[in-house]
Design an enzyme around this catalytic site. Structure first.
Site, PDB file in Angstrom:
ATOM      1  CB  SER A 142      -9.306  20.620  31.515  1.00 43.94           C
ATOM      2  OG  SER A 142     -10.092  19.634  32.159  1.00 43.94           O
ATOM      3  CE1 TYR A 155     -13.805  23.874  31.633  1.00 49.27           C
ATOM      4  CE2 TYR A 155     -13.277  21.537  31.432  1.00 49.27           C
ATOM      5  CZ  TYR A 155     -13.018  22.796  31.974  1.00 49.27           C
ATOM      6  OH  TYR A 155     -11.956  22.951  32.843  1.00 49.27           O
TER       7      TYR A 155
HETATM    8  P1  NAD Z   1     -11.912  30.211  38.744  1.00 49.42           P
HETATM    9  O1  NAD Z   1     -13.381  30.403  38.509  1.00 49.42           O
HETATM   10  O2  NAD Z   1     -11.363  30.362  40.124  1.00 49.42           O
HETATM   11  O3  NAD Z   1     -11.070  31.162  37.770  1.00 49.42           O
HETATM   12  C1  NAD Z   1     -11.528  31.559  36.499  1.00 49.42           C
HETATM   13  C2  NAD Z   1     -10.968  32.919  36.192  1.00 49.42           C
HETATM   14  O4  NAD Z   1     -11.432  33.316  34.883  1.00 49.42           O
HETATM   15  C3  NAD Z   1     -11.450  34.005  37.170  1.00 49.42           C
HETATM   16  O5  NAD Z   1     -10.400  34.920  37.441  1.00 49.42           O
HETATM   17  C4  NAD Z   1     -12.560  34.706  36.371  1.00 49.42           C
HETATM   18  O6  NAD Z   1     -12.762  36.067  36.761  1.00 49.42           O
HETATM   19  C5  NAD Z   1     -11.974  34.621  34.965  1.00 49.42           C
HETATM   20  N1  NAD Z   1     -12.960  34.857  33.929  1.00 49.42           N
HETATM   21  C6  NAD Z   1     -14.125  34.212  33.702  1.00 49.42           C
HETATM   22  N2  NAD Z   1     -14.784  34.784  32.673  1.00 49.42           N
HETATM   23  C7  NAD Z   1     -14.001  35.823  32.241  1.00 49.42           C
HETATM   24  C8  NAD Z   1     -14.117  36.798  31.215  1.00 49.42           C
HETATM   25  N3  NAD Z   1     -15.190  36.863  30.419  1.00 49.42           N
HETATM   26  N4  NAD Z   1     -13.125  37.708  31.072  1.00 49.42           N
HETATM   27  C9  NAD Z   1     -12.045  37.687  31.885  1.00 49.42           C
HETATM   28  N5  NAD Z   1     -11.878  36.779  32.867  1.00 49.42           N
HETATM   29  C10 NAD Z   1     -12.844  35.861  33.037  1.00 49.42           C
HETATM   30  O7  NAD Z   1     -11.594  28.745  38.179  1.00 49.42           O
HETATM   31  P2  NAD Z   1     -10.275  27.849  38.178  1.00 49.42           P
HETATM   32  O8  NAD Z   1     -10.708  26.535  38.669  1.00 49.42           O
HETATM   33  O9  NAD Z   1      -9.116  28.513  38.779  1.00 49.42           O
HETATM   34  O10 NAD Z   1     -10.066  27.708  36.584  1.00 49.42           O
HETATM   35  C11 NAD Z   1      -8.997  28.277  35.868  1.00 49.42           C
HETATM   36  C12 NAD Z   1      -8.731  27.448  34.622  1.00 49.42           C
HETATM   37  O11 NAD Z   1      -8.379  26.135  35.011  1.00 49.42           O
HETATM   38  C13 NAD Z   1      -9.952  27.323  33.690  1.00 49.42           C
HETATM   39  O12 NAD Z   1      -9.532  27.407  32.344  1.00 49.42           O
HETATM   40  C14 NAD Z   1     -10.461  25.921  34.009  1.00 49.42           C
HETATM   41  O13 NAD Z   1     -11.150  25.360  32.917  1.00 49.42           O
HETATM   42  C15 NAD Z   1      -9.162  25.202  34.300  1.00 49.42           C
HETATM   43  N6  NAD Z   1      -9.295  23.967  35.085  1.00 49.42           N
HETATM   44  C16 NAD Z   1      -9.816  23.988  36.360  1.00 49.42           C
HETATM   45  C17 NAD Z   1      -9.937  22.793  37.079  1.00 49.42           C
HETATM   46  C18 NAD Z   1     -10.487  22.731  38.515  1.00 49.42           C
HETATM   47  O14 NAD Z   1     -10.764  21.630  39.001  1.00 49.42           O
HETATM   48  N7  NAD Z   1     -10.655  23.843  39.209  1.00 49.42           N
HETATM   49  C19 NAD Z   1      -9.535  21.599  36.483  1.00 49.42           C
HETATM   50  C20 NAD Z   1      -9.017  21.621  35.185  1.00 49.42           C
HETATM   51  C21 NAD Z   1      -8.899  22.818  34.492  1.00 49.42           C
END
Ligand code: NAD
Length: 260
Positions: A142, A155
């Site tokens: 991130s 985080y």
């Molecule tokens: P999201 O909530 O759509 O996806 C998260 C995924 O992780 C889901 O498939 C969920 O089921 C899974 N998950 C959560 N807890 C779990 C567990 N205990 N066991 C197995 N799976 C689990 O969110 P996203 O935005 O797609 O985030 C994905 C990654 O990207 C994360 O690491 C997040 O920190 C990072 N990220 C997101 C953003 C944003 O703005 N959306 C920005 C920077 C980084």
């Protein structure tokens, strides 16, 4: 480009992880999806990947809080497909609170899911990659792997930690055809983000545009959300031969956020 390769993507039942799974499948890789969610919805997602791209797709229910289940996910993929070539450590959760009020169980879960799960998956997948002399490990970090924001101590600590893990593993396997990198998105337009807009509009008495520009994109100079497709495309690029000298890198895709 990725025919005969197998990609395991943690946290890929939605958002960025699902985007990566579909992008790898589009390039011909077999994929293992993983994550939480409704069983019927997950099965639809899995079947759609097979139907849309003509590859094989399996689902692992491994809980990223549990090291033994993570090792089992990698072992199952190796049994099913003959190896894990690409590992995307993407599962992640968030919780926002001042540090002196931060619930201990939330801290532990964020560190476990956002950081320690990547250690378990890398530990399990590396021997197979070493024996093939080829591998790609991509950690979804991130912008918070590079800069901090208040109230996100767990985080930010986990994401800075994954940057350190990325660099360390990259050095350990640098001469074995395996690259290890972290992708650092800024604010990505996911269904999760979209769903927050109506409540924030109400809570702050703002228009949709004000919520997007002044709240969500306050730190993002382009004032544009990063898209799931852009992040997934970056991950696919890191699996290409052109990218084989990129390793140990902490790579922002953040609309200029970390240029501040
Ligand atoms: P999201 O909530 O759509 O996806 C998260 C995924 O992780 C889901 O498939 C969920 O089921 C899974 N998950 C959560 N807890 C779990 C567990 N205990 N066991 C197995 N799976 C689990 O969110 P996203 O935005 O797609 O985030 C994905 C990654 O990207 C994360 O690491 C997040 O920190 C990072 N990220 C997101 C953003 C944003 O703005 N959306 C920005 C920077 C980084």
């Amino acid at each position: 480009m990725l025919a005969n390769k197998t990609a395991v993507i943690t946290g890929s039942t939605s958002g960025i992880g699902l985007g990566c799974a579909r992008a790898f499948a589009e390039k011909g890789a077999n994929v293992v999806i993983n994550g939480l969610g409704d069983a019927d919805e997950i099965e639809k997602t899995r079947a759609a990947i097979e139907a849309d791209f003509g590859v094989r797709c399996t689902y692992s229910p491994a809980n990223m809080l549990k090291g033994d289940e993570i090792a089992g996910m990698i072992a199952d993929a190796e049994k099913e497909f003959g190896g894990v070539d690409i590992l995307v450590n993407n599962a992640g959760i968030q919780f926002v609170s001042p540090v002196d009020e931060f619930p201990v169980d939330k801290w532990d879960a964020i560190i476990a899911i956002n950081l320690t799960s990547a250690f378990h998956a890398i530990r399990a997948a590396l021997p197979g990659m070493k024996s093939k002399g080829w591998g790609r490990i991509i950690n979804t970090a991130s912008a918070h792997a590079l800069v901090a924001s208040p109230y996100k101590s767990a985080y930010v600590a986990a994401k800075h930690g994954i940057a350190g893990l990325t660099k360390t593993v990259a050095l350990e396997v640098a001469q074995q055809g395996i690259t290890v990198n972290a992708i650092c998105p800024g604010y990505v337009w996911t269904p999760l983000v979209e769903a927050q807009i109506p409540d924030t509009m109400k809570a702050r008495n703002m228009t949709e545009e004000q919520v997007k520009n002044d709240v969500m994109l306050a730190a993002q100079p382009t004032k544009q959300f990063v898209t799931i497709e852009q992040v997934a495309g970056y991950a696919v690029f890191l699996c290409s031969d052109t990218a084989s000298s990129i390793t140990g890198s902490i790579l922002p895709i953040d609309g200029g956020w970390t240029a501040h």
